[in-house]
Design a protein around this motif. Sequence first.
Motif, PDB file in Angstrom:
ATOM      1  N   LEU A   3       0.831  -1.211   0.000  1.00 36.67           N
ATOM      2  CA  LEU A   3       0.000   0.000   0.000  1.00 36.67           C
ATOM      3  C   LEU A   3       0.862   1.257   0.000  1.00 36.67           C
ATOM      4  O   LEU A   3       0.503   2.268  -0.615  1.00 36.67           O
ATOM      5  N   LEU A   4       1.989   1.162   0.664  1.00 42.40           N
ATOM      6  CA  LEU A   4       2.928   2.288   0.674  1.00 42.40           C
ATOM      7  C   LEU A   4       3.435   2.557  -0.740  1.00 42.40           C
ATOM      8  O   LEU A   4       3.510   3.709  -1.183  1.00 42.40           O
ATOM      9  N   ALA A  50       1.882   1.901  -3.391  1.00 43.83           N
ATOM     10  CA  ALA A  50       0.750   2.382  -4.193  1.00 43.83           C
ATOM     11  C   ALA A  50       0.493   3.862  -3.951  1.00 43.83           C
ATOM     12  O   ALA A  50      -0.399   4.451  -4.582  1.00 43.83           O
ATOM     13  N   LEU A  91      -0.284   5.299  -0.901  1.00 48.38           N
ATOM     14  CA  LEU A  91      -1.219   5.617   0.172  1.00 48.38           C
ATOM     15  C   LEU A  91      -0.489   6.240   1.360  1.00 48.38           C
ATOM     16  O   LEU A  91       0.658   5.891   1.644  1.00 48.38           O
ATOM     17  N   LEU A  92      -1.168   7.163   2.024  1.00 43.70           N
ATOM     18  CA  LEU A  92      -0.652   7.761   3.244  1.00 43.70           C
ATOM     19  C   LEU A  92      -0.905   6.818   4.424  1.00 43.70           C
ATOM     20  O   LEU A  92      -1.699   5.876   4.316  1.00 43.70           O
ATOM     21  N   ASN A  93      -0.233   7.089   5.538  1.00 47.59           N
ATOM     22  CA  ASN A  93      -0.372   6.219   6.705  1.00 47.59           C
ATOM     23  C   ASN A  93      -1.827   6.040   7.124  1.00 47.59           C
ATOM     24  O   ASN A  93      -2.269   4.928   7.438  1.00 47.59           O
ATOM     25  N   LYS A  94      -2.586   7.138   7.133  1.00 50.19           N
ATOM     26  CA  LYS A  94      -3.991   7.048   7.547  1.00 50.19           C
ATOM     27  C   LYS A  94      -4.786   6.169   6.585  1.00 50.19           C
ATOM     28  O   LYS A  94      -5.640   5.376   7.003  1.00 50.19           O
ATOM     29  N   GLN A  95      -4.492   6.298   5.285  1.00 51.96           N
ATOM     30  CA  GLN A  95      -5.198   5.493   4.294  1.00 51.96           C
ATOM     31  C   GLN A  95      -4.843   4.005   4.432  1.00 51.96           C
ATOM     32  O   GLN A  95      -5.696   3.129   4.259  1.00 51.96           O
ATOM     33  N   ILE A  96      -3.583   3.755   4.762  1.00 47.03           N
ATOM     34  CA  ILE A  96      -3.146   2.373   4.969  1.00 47.03           C
ATOM     35  C   ILE A  96      -3.838   1.792   6.197  1.00 47.03           C
ATOM     36  O   ILE A  96      -4.308   0.645   6.182  1.00 47.03           O
ATOM     37  N   ASP A 152      -6.721   2.658   7.444  1.00 47.42           N
ATOM     38  CA  ASP A 152      -8.131   2.389   7.114  1.00 47.42           C
ATOM     39  C   ASP A 152      -8.255   1.133   6.256  1.00 47.42           C
ATOM     40  O   ASP A 152      -9.146   0.309   6.470  1.00 47.42           O
ATOM     41  N   ALA A 153      -7.364   0.976   5.279  1.00 43.75           N
ATOM     42  CA  ALA A 153      -7.450  -0.162   4.361  1.00 43.75           C
ATOM     43  C   ALA A 153      -7.209  -1.487   5.082  1.00 43.75           C
ATOM     44  O   ALA A 153      -7.814  -2.509   4.737  1.00 43.75           O
TER      45      ALA A 153
END
Length: 212
Positions: free
Chosen positions: A159-160, A162, A164-169, A171-172
């Motif tokens: 995810l990193l 891809a 994505l920010l830490n918060k998005q990771i 949540d995912a």
Amino acid sequence: MINTLPFLKDAVVYLVDDDPAIRDSLSFLFMSRQMRAVSFESGEDLLAALPLESFGCIILDMRMGGLSGLETFSRLKAVGSKAPVIFLTGHGDVPVAVEALKTGAADFIEKPFNDNLLVDTVVDCLKSHFGLMSEDRERAVFESRLQLLSAREVDVLRLLMAGLLNKQIADALSISMRTVEVHRARVLSKMQARNAVELAATLASHGIELPG
């Protein structure tokens, strides 16, 4: 000049020719340039000596009794030899040598050849081969580091990469921001990367795709 190229100190030039006079003259030529040479009188003898030392270049006469140079080259490829092959050819063999280049031969030199041209061609092939071997070693080291990552760390890394920010990771993956930060730090530490950008560049340069 040759003495200033450190990658040559462990290199071996394998000479394959059924003419003893040519083997002797080529052996003397390369030894006079402080390069190690090992000679074989046939393709069969070369193949019997496999596996060769990991870093070397093969000079292969196109026309020999027994296995021809082209047949020997085909068998080298079949067993996975990565040593660059330079063909020595007569004028009539040039079209065949050109076809051999298309299937992976490094180069060909037409007889009668210039000594300096032959040595320079060998050095260039060894230089390219050394670069490829270094890339293979670096990729192997990098892949071994990937094996150290836990399944969750691989999830975070994917995810990193891809973007994505830490918060998005978080949540995912349904985990906390703090847990993401811990996993991210461990990923960078295990992969010996200073930051995500450097890690992404290394993955891309080695053509490595993450599993999953």
